[in-house]
Motif scaffolding. Structure first.
Motif, short mmCIF file in Angstrom:
data_model
loop_
_atom_site.label_atom_id
_atom_site.label_comp_id
_atom_site.label_asym_id
_atom_site.label_seq_id
_atom_site.Cartn_x
_atom_site.Cartn_y
_atom_site.Cartn_z
N TRP A 78 0.79 -1.23 0.00
CA TRP A 78 0.00 0.00 0.00
C TRP A 78 0.83 1.28 0.00
O TRP A 78 0.39 2.29 -0.55
CB TRP A 78 -0.91 0.01 1.22
CG TRP A 78 -2.01 -1.00 1.19
CD1 TRP A 78 -2.42 -1.74 0.11
CD2 TRP A 78 -2.83 -1.39 2.29
NE1 TRP A 78 -3.46 -2.56 0.49
CE2 TRP A 78 -3.73 -2.38 1.81
CE3 TRP A 78 -2.91 -1.02 3.63
CZ2 TRP A 78 -4.68 -2.98 2.62
CZ3 TRP A 78 -3.86 -1.60 4.44
CH2 TRP A 78 -4.74 -2.58 3.95
N TYR A 90 -9.58 -1.33 -0.21
CA TYR A 90 -9.11 -2.71 -0.28
C TYR A 90 -10.26 -3.67 0.00
O TYR A 90 -10.98 -3.53 0.99
CB TYR A 90 -7.98 -2.94 0.72
CG TYR A 90 -7.56 -4.38 0.87
CD1 TYR A 90 -7.14 -5.13 -0.22
CD2 TYR A 90 -7.57 -5.00 2.13
CE1 TYR A 90 -6.76 -6.45 -0.08
CE2 TYR A 90 -7.17 -6.32 2.28
CZ TYR A 90 -6.77 -7.04 1.18
OH TYR A 90 -6.40 -8.36 1.33
N SER A 122 -10.41 -0.70 4.42
CA SER A 122 -10.32 -2.14 4.19
C SER A 122 -11.68 -2.76 4.47
O SER A 122 -12.25 -2.56 5.55
CB SER A 122 -9.26 -2.77 5.10
OG SER A 122 -9.22 -4.18 4.92
#
Length: 295
Positions: A78, A90, A122
């Motif tokens: 990342w 993500y 995420s």
């Protein structure tokens, strides 16, 4: 500025290099698989081990295993994106199947301290293999239509409960090794050609829910689930298989007969997920009315 963010995925989504290019996916984090004591990184281009070789090894009696990736692998993947001044969305393998999602959250916290001006989200896909791929497909379309990071993340979270996985397992011994069936059940089931049907629950767990005798009955049951859950065959249905294209084609033929000509995303279940499902597995993944949460 809109779209100053990247959609990042991991290799357990089992997308092809062509799909990655078409969908605008630049970063795919490889997971690791261990076969017969040797470690391989699961890259999309299969540079370390091909899917065919992997399943041939399993058929020859070798065993496969996997390990979660760490926060450091996420940070390594990342940080170059963040240095470019981009944010990150993500989509991760189901947290119920791997601790990798937890590791990704640790990486988010670490990198947010270093890059406080950047946004990193995420999301637990609560999916695996082409279930993840179907989520990536739809999320990438939303991103490419110009949705902001927040809008795309909200869209992904909204669609996850509608991504339904129905999976026929062919090799009961792999389910036995994973603790999903007993040794006695695997032995008897193999003798009787029993094909367990599994689904992914709302929390991302992979759960056996039915037993069918033979491939035809298994596929008929999967079609019945598509009807029961109001499958939306447009724009695509994902068909995943473990080096079993002929069986996958049989299922696609049955779906086409029921729904008319459908568009399919078809690919192998890669080595990371395949280490737990074994060869001969076939799955249909589609948008429907919502996942099961209990039997």
């Amino acid at each position: 500025m809109q779209n100053r963010y990247e959609l990042v995925i991991d290799s357990t989504a089992d997308i092809t290099p062509e799909w990655a290019k078409d969908w605008g996916i630049k970063t795919v984090i490889p997971f690791m698989v261990t076969v017969d004591g040797k470690d391989y990184m699961n890259y999309l281009d299969e540079r370390e081990i091909s899917t065919k070789t992997f399943y041939d090894l399993l058929r020859a009696g070798k065993t496969g295993s996997t390990t979660q990736i760490t926060q450091f692998r996420y940070m390594e993947a990342w940080e170059p994106i963040l240095k470019e001044g981009k944010d990150i969305l993500y989509l991760c393998l189901s947290g119920a199947l791997s601790k990798s999602y937890e590791q990704s959250l640790i990486a988010v916290r670490e990198l947010k301290q270093k890059y406080p001006e950047r946004e990193i989200i995420s999301i637990d896909s609560k999916s695996a293999s082409l279930g993840e791929a179907l989520l990536v497909y739809h999320t990438a379309r939303a991103r490419n239509e110009g949705k902001t990071l927040a809008e795309t993340a909200e869209y992904a979270l909204g669609i996850i409960p509608r991504i339904l996985h129905w999976i026929m397992a062919d090799d009961l011994n792999h389910l036995r090794r994973g603790g999903r069936v007993s040794g006695a059940a695997a032995f008897v089931g193999t003798m009787l050609k029993i094909k367990p049907i599994l689904t992914v629950y709302g929390d991302g767990r992979l759960v056996p829910v039915h037993k069918a005798r033979g491939h035809n009955k298994a596929f008929e049951y999967i079609l019945s689930r598509m009807e029961a859950h109001k499958a939306d065959p447009k724009p695509v249905i994902a068909i995943a298989h473990s080096d079993s294209l002929e069986l996958a084609q049989q299922l696609m033929d049955m779906i086409n007969e029921k729904y008319g000509r459908c568009e399919f995303l078809v690919n192998n279940i890669g080595p990371v997920i395949g280490a737990h499902t074994g060869p001969g597995t076939v799955a249909a993944v589609f948008l429907g009315d919502g996942r099961l949460n209990h039997a």
